[in-house]
Design a protein around this motif. Sequence first.
Motif, PDB file in Angstrom:
ATOM      1  N   CYS A 117       0.866  -1.090   0.011  1.00 31.75           N
ATOM      2  CA  CYS A 117       0.130  -0.092   0.060  1.00 31.75           C
ATOM      3  C   CYS A 117       0.798   1.237  -0.069  1.00 31.75           C
ATOM      4  N   ASP A 118       0.480   2.174  -0.840  1.00 35.54           N
ATOM      5  CA  ASP A 118       1.256   3.667  -0.960  1.00 35.54           C
ATOM      6  C   ASP A 118       0.863   4.608  -0.013  1.00 35.54           C
ATOM      7  N   LEU A 119      -0.541   4.424   0.314  1.00 40.17           N
ATOM      8  CA  LEU A 119      -0.869   5.734   1.123  1.00 40.17           C
ATOM      9  C   LEU A 119      -2.419   5.380   1.695  1.00 40.17           C
ATOM     10  N   ILE A 120      -2.578   6.084   2.601  1.00 37.44           N
ATOM     11  CA  ILE A 120      -4.006   6.014   3.477  1.00 37.44           C
ATOM     12  C   ILE A 120      -4.529   7.290   3.338  1.00 37.44           C
ATOM     13  N   VAL A 121      -5.792   7.593   2.922  1.00 38.23           N
ATOM     14  CA  VAL A 121      -6.308   8.692   2.782  1.00 38.23           C
ATOM     15  C   VAL A 121      -7.404   8.838   3.702  1.00 38.23           C
ATOM     16  N   VAL A 122      -7.722   9.994   4.496  1.00 37.46           N
ATOM     17  CA  VAL A 122      -8.690  10.137   5.186  1.00 37.46           C
ATOM     18  C   VAL A 122      -8.993  11.648   5.290  1.00 37.46           C
ATOM     19  N   GLY A 123     -10.403  11.953   6.029  1.00 35.52           N
ATOM     20  CA  GLY A 123     -10.741  13.532   6.145  1.00 35.52           C
ATOM     21  C   GLY A 123     -10.390  13.798   7.326  1.00 35.52           C
ATOM     22  N   ALA A 124     -10.418  15.192   7.201  1.00 34.97           N
ATOM     23  CA  ALA A 124     -10.251  15.814   8.631  1.00 34.97           C
ATOM     24  C   ALA A 124     -11.665  15.927   9.487  1.00 34.97           C
ATOM     25  N   ALA A 125     -11.468  15.972  10.824  1.00 41.51           N
ATOM     26  CA  ALA A 125     -12.580  15.981  11.523  1.00 41.51           C
ATOM     27  C   ALA A 125     -13.794  16.854  10.889  1.00 41.51           C
ATOM     28  N   HIS A 166       0.365   9.395  14.235  1.00 39.28           N
ATOM     29  CA  HIS A 166       1.454   8.866  15.173  1.00 39.28           C
ATOM     30  C   HIS A 166       1.722   7.530  15.196  1.00 39.28           C
ATOM     31  N   SER A 167       1.195   6.761  14.271  1.00 39.96           N
ATOM     32  CA  SER A 167       1.633   5.277  14.220  1.00 39.96           C
ATOM     33  C   SER A 167       1.405   4.470  12.874  1.00 39.96           C
ATOM     34  N   SER A 168       0.965   5.364  11.705  1.00 38.27           N
ATOM     35  CA  SER A 168       0.866   4.598  10.533  1.00 38.27           C
ATOM     36  C   SER A 168       2.314   3.920  10.045  1.00 38.27           C
ATOM     37  N   PRO A 169       2.291   3.066   9.292  1.00 38.92           N
ATOM     38  CA  PRO A 169       3.486   2.305   8.877  1.00 38.92           C
ATOM     39  C   PRO A 169       3.718   2.945   7.216  1.00 38.92           C
ATOM     40  N   VAL A 170       2.491   3.442   6.741  1.00 36.09           N
ATOM     41  CA  VAL A 170       2.719   3.963   5.276  1.00 36.09           C
ATOM     42  C   VAL A 170       2.261   5.580   5.282  1.00 36.09           C
ATOM     43  N   SER A 171       2.376   6.063   4.184  1.00 35.19           N
ATOM     44  CA  SER A 171       2.083   7.390   4.314  1.00 35.19           C
ATOM     45  C   SER A 171       0.639   7.842   4.446  1.00 35.19           C
ATOM     46  N   VAL A 172       0.073   8.860   5.051  1.00 40.18           N
ATOM     47  CA  VAL A 172      -0.994   9.183   5.203  1.00 40.18           C
ATOM     48  C   VAL A 172      -1.493  10.664   4.516  1.00 40.18           C
ATOM     49  N   ALA A 173      -2.502  10.806   3.757  1.00 42.53           N
ATOM     50  CA  ALA A 173      -2.865  12.008   3.333  1.00 42.53           C
ATOM     51  C   ALA A 173      -4.091  12.263   3.826  1.00 42.53           C
ATOM     52  N   LEU A 174      -4.319  13.585   4.389  1.00 43.65           N
ATOM     53  CA  LEU A 174      -5.375  14.192   5.128  1.00 43.65           C
ATOM     54  C   LEU A 174      -6.053  15.507   4.233  1.00 43.65           C
ATOM     55  N   ALA A 175      -7.268  14.983   4.174  1.00 43.28           N
ATOM     56  CA  ALA A 175      -7.926  16.180   3.078  1.00 43.28           C
ATOM     57  C   ALA A 175      -8.591  17.108   4.153  1.00 43.28           C
ATOM     58  N   PRO A 176      -8.392  18.449   3.997  1.00 46.34           N
ATOM     59  CA  PRO A 176      -9.276  19.447   4.894  1.00 46.34           C
ATOM     60  C   PRO A 176     -10.574  19.644   4.712  1.00 46.34           C
ATOM     61  N   SER A 177     -11.374  19.963   5.730  1.00 45.51           N
ATOM     62  CA  SER A 177     -12.870  19.760   5.622  1.00 45.51           C
ATOM     63  C   SER A 177     -13.349  20.749   4.488  1.00 45.51           C
ATOM     64  N   MET A 210      -2.580  17.748   3.142  1.00 44.20           N
ATOM     65  CA  MET A 210      -1.136  17.305   3.549  1.00 44.20           C
ATOM     66  C   MET A 210      -0.798  15.864   3.497  1.00 44.20           C
ATOM     67  N   VAL A 211       0.257  15.487   2.952  1.00 48.76           N
ATOM     68  CA  VAL A 211       0.591  14.033   2.889  1.00 48.76           C
ATOM     69  C   VAL A 211       1.977  13.878   4.085  1.00 48.76           C
ATOM     70  N   VAL A 212       1.713  13.003   4.904  1.00 49.43           N
ATOM     71  CA  VAL A 212       2.806  12.841   5.916  1.00 49.43           C
ATOM     72  C   VAL A 212       3.608  11.353   5.650  1.00 49.43           C
ATOM     73  N   VAL A 213       4.929  11.379   5.248  1.00 46.55           N
ATOM     74  CA  VAL A 213       5.649  10.128   5.186  1.00 46.55           C
ATOM     75  C   VAL A 213       6.285   9.609   6.412  1.00 46.55           C
ATOM     76  N   PRO A 214       6.360   8.381   6.329  1.00 45.11           N
ATOM     77  CA  PRO A 214       7.003   7.715   7.399  1.00 45.11           C
ATOM     78  C   PRO A 214       8.618   8.023   7.578  1.00 45.11           C
ATOM     79  N   ARG A 215       9.189   7.970   8.715  1.00 44.08           N
ATOM     80  CA  ARG A 215      10.654   8.354   8.618  1.00 44.08           C
ATOM     81  C   ARG A 215      11.623   7.612   7.784  1.00 44.08           C
ATOM     82  N   PHE A 216      11.190   6.373   7.734  1.00 45.29           N
ATOM     83  CA  PHE A 216      11.781   5.514   6.525  1.00 45.29           C
ATOM     84  C   PHE A 216      10.710   4.911   5.724  1.00 45.29           C
ATOM     85  N   PRO A 217      10.975   4.693   4.354  1.00 40.18           N
ATOM     86  CA  PRO A 217       9.881   3.887   3.743  1.00 40.18           C
ATOM     87  C   PRO A 217       9.828   2.669   4.099  1.00 40.18           C
ATOM     88  N   ALA A 218       8.532   1.888   4.282  1.00 37.41           N
ATOM     89  CA  ALA A 218       8.198   0.499   4.450  1.00 37.41           C
ATOM     90  C   ALA A 218       8.807  -0.317   3.393  1.00 37.41           C
TER      91      ALA A 218
END
Length: 298
Positions: free
Chosen positions: A105-113, A132-143, A279-287
Amino acid sequence: MRYVVGITMDKRGRDAVSLALTLAQSTLTSHPVELDLVHVIRGVPPEQAVSKPEREFQKLCLEEAQQWMAKTHDLIPKTIHSTTSVHFSDSMATGLIDKATERPCDLIVVGAASHGPLRRFTVGSVANALLHSSPVSVALAPSGYLPPSRLTRLTCALGMRPGAEVALNVATQSSVLHDVPLRLISLIAFDARSGAAETTDAASDHAKKLLVRASQSVDNATEVMVDVAHGRSIESAIDTLTWDEGEIVLIGSNRLARRQSIFLGTTANKMLRSLPVPMVVVPRFPAPESTADDDISI
């Protein structure tokens, strides 16, 4: 490429789908994206429930989720391969991570609160757990995110501490994949007592070095530019920059992050609450299971 998209039965789910489509439709035809639409129900499947009331409740939740997922699936263009699934887990974040780690998996995509202000971020419990825990990059869509006609620019925020190399590598590869310009930004916050000139000069020198490195990495496949923004706070520095409607920001994880895991740092948290774009946040090291030879993109 595969994106796991967190679907909720509110506008957060619609925001997540909009962002996933923006990214999926801008990739090169040689790298088609599969959208794995996932809804998570808290608890166990109906057949594993210990009491009849619980079984009936979980069954009702499952039927409602399946109907919603069918409607959501209809929003995906036929040109994009997509699947839907309902997953039972202790939490939505855990369920999404479980689905993301089932196979590459390359990305988890979720919406803001859902209670966040329009086109801004308010990090809810699900996004906070993932960031704070995902092993893959996370993309967050603004409201209230509305998909632009096309992705127009990828911006990568880079600091001067060790660890920025991973984010830069992902940014350069992703800008080529999506065929968009890459902007590198360095944000400086200082007060009247700090050495503003010295800090700005150091950041500018560092940014220029990154510009050269990024330009060499893309090998003229796309345009690379750099911006150094400063202000009395990270938020005010961000406000001095211009933002495209079709822009996405990519940042790396805090240096305290565990290997192959995301951890959102203080500066990134401040950015998150000030940005008007996804915004997309990537892990410290790629899985390692994502791609080979550190060839990772979003």
